[in-house]
Design a protein around this motif. Structure first.
Motif, PDB file in Angstrom:
ATOM      1  N   VAL A  81      82.340  22.937  23.494  1.00  0.00           N
ATOM      2  CA  VAL A  81      81.381  23.995  23.138  1.00  0.00           C
ATOM      3  C   VAL A  81      80.225  23.398  22.355  1.00  0.00           C
ATOM      4  CG1 VAL A  81      81.085  26.064  21.738  1.00  0.00           C
ATOM      5  CG2 VAL A  81      83.073  25.855  23.224  1.00  0.00           C
ATOM      6  N   ASP A  82      80.514  22.505  21.380  1.00  0.00           N
ATOM      7  CA  ASP A  82      79.446  21.872  20.608  1.00  0.00           C
ATOM      8  C   ASP A  82      78.553  21.012  21.493  1.00  0.00           C
ATOM      9  OD1 ASP A  82      80.384  23.059  18.305  1.00  0.00           O
ATOM     10  OD2 ASP A  82      81.605  21.312  17.707  1.00  0.00           O
ATOM     11  N   GLU A  83      79.150  20.300  22.429  1.00  0.00           N
ATOM     12  CA  GLU A  83      78.359  19.474  23.337  1.00  0.00           C
ATOM     13  C   GLU A  83      77.476  20.337  24.244  1.00  0.00           C
ATOM     14  OE1 GLU A  83      79.040  16.098  26.791  1.00  0.00           O
ATOM     15  OE2 GLU A  83      80.693  16.653  25.461  1.00  0.00           O
ATOM     16  N   ALA A  84      77.997  21.460  24.713  1.00  0.00           N
ATOM     17  CA  ALA A  84      77.202  22.360  25.556  1.00  0.00           C
ATOM     18  C   ALA A  84      76.028  22.945  24.767  1.00  0.00           C
ATOM     19  CB  ALA A  84      78.084  23.475  26.104  1.00  0.00           C
ATOM     20  N   LYS A  85      76.272  23.289  23.496  1.00  0.00           N
ATOM     21  CA  LYS A  85      75.173  23.800  22.656  1.00  0.00           C
ATOM     22  C   LYS A  85      74.110  22.733  22.453  1.00  0.00           C
ATOM     23  CE  LYS A  85      77.846  27.217  20.081  1.00  0.00           C
ATOM     24  NZ  LYS A  85      78.418  27.577  18.773  1.00  0.00           N
ATOM     25  N   ARG A  86      74.536  21.479  22.231  1.00  0.00           N
ATOM     26  CA  ARG A  86      73.583  20.390  22.042  1.00  0.00           C
ATOM     27  C   ARG A  86      72.743  20.176  23.307  1.00  0.00           C
ATOM     28  NH1 ARG A  86      73.379  15.538  23.663  1.00  0.00           N
ATOM     29  NH2 ARG A  86      75.533  15.512  24.401  1.00  0.00           N
ATOM     30  N   ILE A  87      73.374  20.211  24.462  1.00  0.00           N
ATOM     31  CA  ILE A  87      72.654  20.044  25.729  1.00  0.00           C
ATOM     32  C   ILE A  87      71.672  21.191  25.929  1.00  0.00           C
ATOM     33  CG2 ILE A  87      72.949  20.054  28.238  1.00  0.00           C
ATOM     34  CD1 ILE A  87      75.580  18.524  27.786  1.00  0.00           C
ATOM     35  N   LYS A  88      72.077  22.405  25.582  1.00  0.00           N
ATOM     36  CA  LYS A  88      71.173  23.552  25.712  1.00  0.00           C
ATOM     37  C   LYS A  88      69.965  23.408  24.794  1.00  0.00           C
ATOM     38  CE  LYS A  88      71.620  27.088  23.347  1.00  0.00           C
ATOM     39  NZ  LYS A  88      71.662  28.245  22.521  1.00  0.00           N
ATOM     40  N   ASP A  89      70.203  22.986  23.551  1.00  0.00           N
ATOM     41  CA  ASP A  89      69.094  22.803  22.613  1.00  0.00           C
ATOM     42  C   ASP A  89      68.140  21.707  23.079  1.00  0.00           C
ATOM     43  OD1 ASP A  89      70.126  24.809  21.039  1.00  0.00           O
ATOM     44  OD2 ASP A  89      71.195  23.422  19.682  1.00  0.00           O
ATOM     45  N   ASP A  90      68.679  20.606  23.623  1.00  0.00           N
ATOM     46  CA  ASP A  90      67.828  19.543  24.163  1.00  0.00           C
ATOM     47  C   ASP A  90      66.997  20.049  25.326  1.00  0.00           C
ATOM     48  OD1 ASP A  90      68.894  17.841  22.291  1.00  0.00           O
ATOM     49  OD2 ASP A  90      70.261  16.841  23.703  1.00  0.00           O
ATOM     50  N   PHE A  91      67.595  20.843  26.185  1.00  0.00           N
ATOM     51  CA  PHE A  91      66.881  21.399  27.333  1.00  0.00           C
ATOM     52  C   PHE A  91      65.736  22.301  26.872  1.00  0.00           C
ATOM     53  CE2 PHE A  91      66.363  24.796  30.495  1.00  0.00           C
ATOM     54  CZ  PHE A  91      65.974  24.031  31.593  1.00  0.00           C
ATOM     55  N   ILE A  92      66.011  23.153  25.873  1.00  0.00           N
ATOM     56  CA  ILE A  92      64.978  24.059  25.369  1.00  0.00           C
ATOM     57  C   ILE A  92      63.853  23.261  24.723  1.00  0.00           C
ATOM     58  CG2 ILE A  92      64.518  25.831  23.626  1.00  0.00           C
ATOM     59  CD1 ILE A  92      67.274  26.994  24.287  1.00  0.00           C
ATOM     60  N   ALA A  93      64.188  22.201  23.990  1.00  0.00           N
ATOM     61  CA  ALA A  93      63.160  21.370  23.356  1.00  0.00           C
ATOM     62  C   ALA A  93      62.286  20.699  24.407  1.00  0.00           C
ATOM     63  CB  ALA A  93      63.819  20.339  22.455  1.00  0.00           C
ATOM     64  N   GLU A  94      62.885  20.179  25.477  1.00  0.00           N
ATOM     65  CA  GLU A  94      62.100  19.560  26.547  1.00  0.00           C
ATOM     66  C   GLU A  94      61.193  20.572  27.231  1.00  0.00           C
ATOM     67  OE1 GLU A  94      64.543  17.455  29.285  1.00  0.00           O
ATOM     68  OE2 GLU A  94      65.463  16.234  27.722  1.00  0.00           O
ATOM     69  N   ARG A  95      61.682  21.783  27.437  1.00  0.00           N
ATOM     70  CA  ARG A  95      60.857  22.817  28.069  1.00  0.00           C
ATOM     71  C   ARG A  95      59.661  23.172  27.189  1.00  0.00           C
ATOM     72  NH1 ARG A  95      60.358  23.971  32.940  1.00  0.00           N
ATOM     73  NH2 ARG A  95      59.718  26.043  32.338  1.00  0.00           N
ATOM     74  N   ARG A  96      59.854  23.179  25.878  1.00  0.00           N
ATOM     75  CA  ARG A  96      58.741  23.493  24.973  1.00  0.00           C
ATOM     76  C   ARG A  96      57.656  22.428  25.058  1.00  0.00           C
ATOM     77  NH1 ARG A  96      62.333  25.397  19.924  1.00  0.00           N
ATOM     78  NH2 ARG A  96      62.792  27.493  20.686  1.00  0.00           N
ATOM     79  N   ILE A  97      58.069  21.172  25.203  1.00  0.00           N
ATOM     80  CA  ILE A  97      57.084  20.090  25.312  1.00  0.00           C
ATOM     81  C   ILE A  97      56.247  20.266  26.569  1.00  0.00           C
ATOM     82  CG2 ILE A  97      56.825  17.596  25.683  1.00  0.00           C
ATOM     83  CD1 ILE A  97      59.307  17.237  23.901  1.00  0.00           C
ATOM     84  N   TYR A  98      56.886  20.575  27.684  1.00  0.00           N
ATOM     85  CA  TYR A  98      56.163  20.705  28.949  1.00  0.00           C
ATOM     86  C   TYR A  98      55.401  22.013  29.045  1.00  0.00           C
ATOM     87  CZ  TYR A  98      58.639  16.595  30.562  1.00  0.00           C
ATOM     88  OH  TYR A  98      59.133  15.333  30.694  1.00  0.00           O
ATOM     89  N   ASP A  99      55.824  23.045  28.324  1.00  0.00           N
ATOM     90  CA  ASP A  99      55.152  24.334  28.413  1.00  0.00           C
ATOM     91  C   ASP A  99      53.979  24.483  27.462  1.00  0.00           C
ATOM     92  OD1 ASP A  99      56.883  25.108  30.360  1.00  0.00           O
ATOM     93  OD2 ASP A  99      58.208  26.272  29.047  1.00  0.00           O
ATOM     94  N   GLU A 100      53.769  23.515  26.547  1.00  0.00           N
ATOM     95  CA  GLU A 100      52.668  23.623  25.618  1.00  0.00           C
ATOM     96  C   GLU A 100      51.353  23.441  26.364  1.00  0.00           C
ATOM     97  OE1 GLU A 100      53.251  20.742  22.572  1.00  0.00           O
ATOM     98  OE2 GLU A 100      54.870  21.874  21.630  1.00  0.00           O
ATOM     99  N   PRO A 101      50.336  24.246  25.997  1.00  0.00           N
ATOM    100  CA  PRO A 101      49.039  24.085  26.666  1.00  0.00           C
ATOM    101  C   PRO A 101      48.368  22.788  26.192  1.00  0.00           C
ATOM    102  CG  PRO A 101      48.932  25.793  24.988  1.00  0.00           C
ATOM    103  CD  PRO A 101      50.356  25.372  25.083  1.00  0.00           C
ATOM    104  N   ILE A 102      47.581  22.213  27.058  1.00  0.00           N
ATOM    105  CA  ILE A 102      46.896  20.942  26.742  1.00  0.00           C
ATOM    106  C   ILE A 102      45.593  21.203  26.048  1.00  0.00           C
ATOM    107  CG2 ILE A 102      45.905  18.862  27.740  1.00  0.00           C
ATOM    108  CD1 ILE A 102      47.966  19.094  29.960  1.00  0.00           C
TER     109      ILE A 102
END
Length: 102
Positions: A81-102
């Motif tokens: 469960v902790d590993e799945a939460k960590r993977i989810k948080d990493d995924f959300i962080a990566e999406r925020r980087i790509y979704d930021e306007p330039i």
């Protein structure tokens, strides 16, 4: 003047049935017919039951260390469960980087 009881109308398998003092609920026709059981249904049920029994026996069987598969699942579940939460948080962080306007 005598008052008559109200009649309730019911439809069972497309036929109108009038009742005076009892309330009936409409049911599909297949519930009204007696079910015929076949030997294949009995064999299928026996095979499924034997398979479920075998799986339960295998999963709860103790190995040489005295632990079963169920015990391993109970012990490792919080880590997963902790590993799945960590993977989810990493995924959300990566999406925020790509979704930021330039």
């Amino acid at each position: 003047m005598q008052r008559s009881k109200p009649r309730r109308l019911i439809f069972i398998s497309g036929k109108k049935v009038e009742t005076i003092d009892r309330t009936f609920y409409a049911m599909p026709c297949y519930l009204l017919k007696p079910k015929k059981y076949s030997i294949m249904g009995l064999i299928k049920t026996a095979i499924i039951g034997a398979a479920v029994y075998g799986v339960i026996k295998y999963v709860t069987k103790k190995d040489s260390s005295g632990k079963s598969i169920v015990d391993d699942l109970k012990d490792n579940a919080p880590k997963w469960v902790d590993e799945a939460k960590r993977i989810k948080d990493d995924f959300i962080a990566e999406r925020r980087i790509y979704d930021e306007p330039i």
